[in-house]
Design a protein around this motif. Structure first.
Motif, short mmCIF file in Angstrom:
data_model
loop_
_atom_site.label_atom_id
_atom_site.label_comp_id
_atom_site.label_asym_id
_atom_site.label_seq_id
_atom_site.Cartn_x
_atom_site.Cartn_y
_atom_site.Cartn_z
N ASP A 1 0.40 -1.66 0.27
CA ASP A 1 0.03 0.02 0.26
C ASP A 1 0.90 1.03 -0.13
N PRO A 2 0.91 2.04 -1.24
CA PRO A 2 1.99 3.52 -0.90
C PRO A 2 1.37 4.19 0.00
N ALA A 3 0.59 3.80 0.68
CA ALA A 3 -0.80 5.22 1.28
C ALA A 3 0.94 4.82 2.57
N ALA A 4 1.24 3.63 3.18
CA ALA A 4 2.26 3.48 4.39
C ALA A 4 3.46 3.88 4.04
N ARG A 5 3.70 3.93 3.33
CA ARG A 5 5.49 4.53 2.44
C ARG A 5 5.67 5.45 3.30
N GLU A 6 4.96 6.81 3.86
CA GLU A 6 5.67 7.86 4.28
C GLU A 6 5.78 7.01 6.29
N PRO A 7 5.07 6.80 6.85
CA PRO A 7 4.80 6.43 7.72
C PRO A 7 6.15 5.42 8.86
N SER A 8 6.51 4.42 7.39
CA SER A 8 7.22 3.12 7.10
C SER A 8 8.62 4.45 6.77
N ALA A 9 8.74 5.08 6.42
CA ALA A 9 9.64 5.96 6.38
C ALA A 9 10.38 6.54 7.30
N ARG A 10 9.73 7.23 8.59
CA ARG A 10 9.65 7.39 9.14
C ARG A 10 9.82 6.89 10.51
N ALA A 11 9.28 5.68 9.92
CA ALA A 11 9.83 4.64 11.79
C ALA A 11 11.27 4.09 11.50
N GLY A 12 11.46 3.77 10.14
CA GLY A 12 12.46 2.99 10.42
C GLY A 12 13.66 4.64 10.49
N ARG A 13 13.67 5.89 10.39
CA ARG A 13 14.72 6.64 10.72
C ARG A 13 14.57 6.45 12.30
N ALA A 14 13.57 6.49 12.68
CA ALA A 14 13.81 6.85 14.12
C ALA A 14 14.56 5.44 14.98
N GLN A 15 13.79 3.84 14.42
CA GLN A 15 14.31 2.88 15.27
C GLN A 15 16.05 2.71 14.66
N ALA A 16 16.61 3.32 13.05
CA ALA A 16 17.79 3.76 13.11
C ALA A 16 18.77 3.98 14.71
N ALA A 17 18.96 5.02 14.94
CA ALA A 17 19.10 5.38 16.76
C ALA A 17 18.82 4.47 17.52
N THR A 18 17.88 3.67 17.60
CA THR A 18 17.92 2.74 18.53
C THR A 18 18.63 1.17 18.15
N VAL A 19 19.39 1.16 17.17
CA VAL A 19 20.56 0.64 16.73
C VAL A 19 21.65 0.33 15.87
N ALA A 20 21.78 1.88 16.17
CA ALA A 20 23.06 2.35 15.58
C ALA A 20 24.49 1.57 16.25
N ALA A 21 24.28 1.75 17.91
CA ALA A 21 25.40 1.73 18.31
C ALA A 21 26.04 -0.15 17.87
N ARG A 22 24.42 -0.97 17.80
CA ARG A 22 25.13 -2.20 17.60
C ARG A 22 25.55 -2.58 16.35
N VAL A 23 24.96 -2.18 15.28
CA VAL A 23 25.09 -2.06 13.54
C VAL A 23 26.83 -1.29 13.96
N ALA A 24 26.71 -0.65 14.45
CA ALA A 24 27.94 0.78 14.10
C ALA A 24 29.26 -0.26 14.57
N GLU A 25 29.23 -1.51 15.77
CA GLU A 25 30.33 -1.91 16.04
C GLU A 25 30.25 -3.85 15.44
N VAL A 26 29.59 -3.98 14.76
CA VAL A 26 29.72 -5.05 13.28
C VAL A 26 30.18 -4.18 12.36
N TRP A 27 29.91 -2.72 11.13
CA TRP A 27 30.98 -2.25 10.68
C TRP A 27 31.66 -1.51 11.28
N THR A 28 32.15 -0.95 12.03
CA THR A 28 32.91 -0.51 12.43
C THR A 28 34.54 -0.51 12.70
N ALA A 29 33.99 -1.85 14.79
CA ALA A 29 34.58 -1.63 15.80
C ALA A 29 35.84 -2.21 15.37
#
Length: 283
Positions: free
Chosen positions: A255-283
């Motif tokens: 459903d294209p109508a769910a595109r915007e809220p999905s993008a915003r939710a993904g961006r908000a979620q990124a803050a909660t996983v950034a440390a875990r991802v950074a540990e894998v990607w750059t540690a």
């Protein structure tokens, strides 16, 4: 660090999956974890669209802004109960044989197209083309996944395959029964997600792996992300939608109508996983 090879795997998940992945990527970059320089990008279905944009040089902020635009161009599609029942039947009669399952869903896709239950192939090519930054394969390593509708053979496409990028991405996004198979070199291809929602095992041999998986679980012959990364020698981070993202995505990932809220939710979620991802990607 120069000898540590990185891979970014972008899984399938419909229109909302595209938006959510872009939101996560933009949010991670904002938090200082930029995944866009991965040595390999693997894209399946929704992930093939995001991967093609990333490796073609699109900026994350431009990609993100596009997800916030009103959904005026695309019609709503839906995975019907009838389609889900046919998938379940294909799983049942295939008895765990993955190639047989993929052959059966390929036949389902061809039958739906013949019955006029899907858009035309050209209509789908036009939609996918509108999402791409370029129709030329990027110089950077990109792998796009699809499945031969007639044989069930799994086909990863890349720049060396001699296949147009547009057709490769459209094939990867060709959900059986919803969208038509795509013609490549005289054969018809459907969604690479019919093997696995992410096909993370294509990143085997890389040292650092991040998987963005709108659909992380597996069922029947469809391998889960965890099953594919278990046993890898790489450092691995798998990011799947959290509760807030699942609520934003809703029940219909097409459903294209769910595109915007999905993008915003993904961006908000990124803050909660950034440390875990950074540990894998750059540690």
């Amino acid at each position: 660090m120069s000898d540590q090879r990185t891979a970014l795997v972008l899984g399938g998940g419909g229109i909302t999956g595209i938006a959510w992945e872009i939101g996560v990527l933009a949010g991670l970059a904002e938090a200082g974890v930029d995944l866009t320089g991965a040595d390999l990008v693997v894209g399946t279905s929704a992930g093939s669209v995001v991967g093609a944009q990333l490796t073609s040089g699109a900026s994350l902020e431009e990609m993100y802004a596009r997800q916030l635009e009103p959904p005026t161009r695309e019609r709503v599609a839906r995975m019907t109960r009838g389609n889900l029942a046919r998938y379940a039947w294909a799983m049942l009669v295939s008895r765990g044989r993955d190639v047989e399952f993929r052959r059966r869903v390929g036949a389902l896709a061809l039958a739906a197209e013949k019955a006029g239950l899907t858009p035309t192939e050209q209509e789908r090519l036009d939609v996918i083309g509108s999402r791409l930054v370029s129709r030329e394969w990027p110089d950077r390593p990109l792998t796009v996944t699809a499945v031969d509708a007639a044989t069930g053979e799994f086909r990863p496409f890349d720049r060396e395959s001699g296949v147009p990028l547009l057709q490769a991405v459209a094939a990867s996004c060709a959900v059986p029964g919803v969208y038509p198979p795509v013609t490549i070199d005289g054969r018809r291809y459907v969604d690479g997600g019919m093997r696995s929602a992410a096909n993370a095992d294509l990143a085997q041999g890389y040292d650092r792996l991040v998987v963005l998986a709108p659909i992380a679980r597996g069922v029947g012959p469809l391998a889960s992300v965890d099953a594919q990364v278990t046993g890898m020698l790489a450092r691995v981070a798998v990011v799947a939608p959290d509760e807030g993202s699942r609520a934003a995505i809703g029940r219909n990932v097409l459903d294209p109508a769910a595109r915007e809220p999905s993008a915003r939710a993904g961006r908000a979620q990124a803050a909660t996983v950034a440390a875990r991802v950074a540990e894998v990607w750059t540690a």
